[in-house]
Design a protein around this motif. Structure first.
Motif, short mmCIF file in Angstrom:
data_model
loop_
_atom_site.label_atom_id
_atom_site.label_comp_id
_atom_site.label_asym_id
_atom_site.label_seq_id
_atom_site.Cartn_x
_atom_site.Cartn_y
_atom_site.Cartn_z
N LYS A 92 -53.99 41.45 -14.96
CA LYS A 92 -54.65 40.99 -15.74
C LYS A 92 -54.11 40.83 -17.34
O LYS A 92 -54.51 40.10 -18.18
N LYS A 93 -53.39 42.19 -17.55
CA LYS A 93 -52.94 42.55 -19.22
C LYS A 93 -51.60 41.71 -19.44
O LYS A 93 -51.20 41.95 -20.62
N ALA A 94 -50.94 41.27 -18.34
CA ALA A 94 -49.51 40.79 -18.62
C ALA A 94 -49.53 39.56 -19.14
O ALA A 94 -50.23 38.51 -19.16
N ASP A 95 -48.60 39.23 -20.11
CA ASP A 95 -48.04 37.94 -20.55
C ASP A 95 -47.34 37.15 -19.25
O ASP A 95 -47.60 36.03 -19.06
N ALA A 96 -46.23 37.81 -18.94
CA ALA A 96 -45.50 37.23 -17.73
C ALA A 96 -45.26 38.23 -16.87
O ALA A 96 -44.92 39.46 -17.01
N ILE A 97 -45.21 37.91 -15.41
CA ILE A 97 -45.20 38.67 -14.25
C ILE A 97 -43.83 38.39 -13.65
O ILE A 97 -43.87 37.18 -13.44
N ILE A 98 -43.22 39.43 -13.31
CA ILE A 98 -42.09 39.26 -12.35
C ILE A 98 -42.12 40.29 -11.17
O ILE A 98 -42.32 41.33 -11.24
N ALA A 99 -42.30 39.46 -10.10
CA ALA A 99 -42.46 40.28 -8.92
C ALA A 99 -41.05 40.11 -7.74
O ALA A 99 -40.86 39.07 -7.59
N ARG A 100 -40.67 41.26 -7.77
CA ARG A 100 -39.49 41.41 -6.76
C ARG A 100 -39.89 41.74 -5.28
O ARG A 100 -40.53 42.86 -5.22
N ASN A 101 -39.88 40.91 -4.41
CA ASN A 101 -40.56 40.76 -3.28
C ASN A 101 -40.63 42.07 -2.40
O ASN A 101 -39.56 42.79 -2.12
N SER A 102 -41.79 42.49 -2.27
CA SER A 102 -41.81 43.99 -1.76
C SER A 102 -43.68 44.03 -1.69
O SER A 102 -44.25 42.84 -1.95
N THR A 103 -44.06 45.21 -0.79
CA THR A 103 -45.59 45.12 -0.95
C THR A 103 -46.30 45.31 -2.38
O THR A 103 -47.28 44.45 -2.36
N ILE A 104 -45.91 45.98 -3.13
CA ILE A 104 -46.35 45.95 -4.59
C ILE A 104 -46.40 44.75 -5.09
O ILE A 104 -47.28 43.94 -5.73
N ASN A 116 -54.54 32.95 -12.45
CA ASN A 116 -53.93 31.74 -12.81
C ASN A 116 -52.78 32.25 -14.03
O ASN A 116 -52.76 32.12 -15.16
N LYS A 117 -52.29 33.35 -13.59
CA LYS A 117 -51.37 34.08 -14.38
C LYS A 117 -49.74 33.48 -14.13
O LYS A 117 -49.45 33.41 -13.06
N PRO A 118 -48.99 33.22 -15.32
CA PRO A 118 -47.46 32.68 -14.82
C PRO A 118 -46.78 33.90 -14.38
O PRO A 118 -46.78 34.96 -14.85
N PHE A 119 -45.83 33.51 -12.97
CA PHE A 119 -45.31 34.74 -12.39
C PHE A 119 -43.96 33.94 -12.15
O PHE A 119 -43.84 32.64 -11.78
#
Length: 396
Positions: A92-104, A116-119
């Protein structure tokens, strides 16, 4: 602009400093070239009584950490909802989200879709293969769920970075903007590395000690340590002087017992861990052949590092390995007899060893730091433009 990085890697904390096995501060610099601040959201462990001299310092300027409780075992699963709440708040707080595939990361990506956050999604491995070959029934049960979850997120991801050229793209396709870019970090490759390797091969005598190297966490069932040890037995039936050198962290007792069962306990050498970079490269320089008999892979960093030292190599037909090696030295997945056969072919052909040393060294140049940094930075700049564009739409 701040970017929030989600991944399931353990960070060790000692006296307000963060340390990691693989995620040193230099990894965060890849993102800090484009974003002013980076928040890392991942699992945490107190390391006040731990020797961190062999770990990488992960903390540094413009990087902060959010601790997620460990929820991955049956005993600690009660923390799952607490972890989910932390991840949701950071999304919710992030400007940009980077998700490296894993459970988290997958939890974060699903929240990014919800809000609807850019990731951007980094696909660095195959969850199907990792879980199916994990070594227990729970892994096999979870494999299809992880496969479909990753496939769904990749499909919806507006920006996707793959570490392979083809394999992961075909298995987890994305409709958005995507690139192929390994997460390996090789220094500048000098010709003298190859020259030294060729001289070593010219001196190679199969009647003397033959050193075969392999790198991987000993807890990773899918790395193929069982195949390497079985191959070691067959090789010593022929040559009597083959040593299998294993470099990696984790409890070695299982593989020591397996080596004893195979009657090659004196031929399998467990070398613990080494700091990345020069110590590992020096270790690789002492190996005659490198093997990667994995049962599943993304694009194995250790294999690329071995190739960058001119090591003749044999790898399994899985993941991105066939993208790296000569097809003659790709063995059938899970087949130690085929692995043995290909190693023997190298041992008995010096000219082929030299040919493979040259070929592997040249291929590894595609993964040099300069080449990948330019490609990776371009990707993150495009992602930032996309984030800015999405923000401007919301303010209209």
């Amino acid at each position: 602009m701040n970017a929030v990085f989600f991944h399931d890697v353990r960070i060790f904390y000692q006296e307000n400093e963060a340390f990691s096995v693989n995620f040193g501060y230099e990894v965060w610099l890849r993102y800090l070239k484009v974003f002013e601040q980076l928040v890392v959201v991942t699992r945490a462990k107190d390391a006040s009584s731990l020797d961190v001299t062999r770990l990488k310092r992960s903390s540094g300027d413009n990087v902060s950490f959010v601790k997620v409780p460990d929820f991955k075992s049956i005993k600690s699963f009660y923390r799952y909802f607490q972890a989910k709440k932390i991840i949701e708040e950071e999304v919710k707080k992030a400007d940009a989200i980077i998700a490296r595939n894993s459970t988290i990361a997958n939890i974060a990506a699903n929240y990014a879709i919800k809000y609807n956050k850019p990731f951007a999604y980094e696909v660095v491995g195959c969850p199907w293969g990792s879980l199916w070959n994990y070594g227990n029934i729970q892994g096999k049960i979870m494999a299809p769920f992880a496969y479909f979850r990753t496939k769904k997120i990749a499909k919806k991801s507006p920006f996707t970075l793959y570490v392979t050229n083809e394999f992961l793209q075909k298995r987890y396709p994305s409709r958005g903007y995507s690139i192929s870019c390994s997460d390996v970090d090789l220094p500048k490759l000098e010709d003298k590395i190859l020259e030294k390797r060729i001289e070593k091969i010219k001196r190679f005598d199969p009647n003397e000690t033959i050193k075969i190297g392999m790198i991987g966490a000993l807890t990773s069932e899918y790395k193929g340590f069982d195949l390497a040890i079985k191959a070691s037995k067959d090789l010593n039936n022929k040559y009597k002087n083959v040593e299998l050198h294993l470099l990696g962290s984790g409890d070695k007792s299982k593989w020591k017992n397996f080596s004893k069962k195979m009657k090659v306990q004196d031929k399998v050498i467990f070398e613990g861990t080494l700091p990345s970079g020069k110590p590992v490269f020096k270790w690789l320089d002492n190996m005659d052949i490198y093997i990667q008999p994995s049962k599943t892979e993304g694009l194995p960093r250790a294999l690329i590092e071995a190739m960058s030292r001119g090591c003749p190599a044999v790898g399994s037909k899985t993941g991105g390995i066939p993208e790296l090696l000569d097809e003659r030295f790709i063995h059938k997945k899970g087949n130690y007899k085929d692995l043995t056969k290909k190693i023997i072919f190298l041992i008995s052909n010096k000219e082929i060893m030299i040919e493979q040393a040259k070929k592997n060294f040249e291929t590894s140049k595609n993964y040099s730091k300069d080449v990948l940094d330019e490609k990776r930075t371009g990707f993150w700049k495009e992602f930032r433009k996309y984030v800015e564009s999405e923000k401007s739409k919301k303010t209209l």
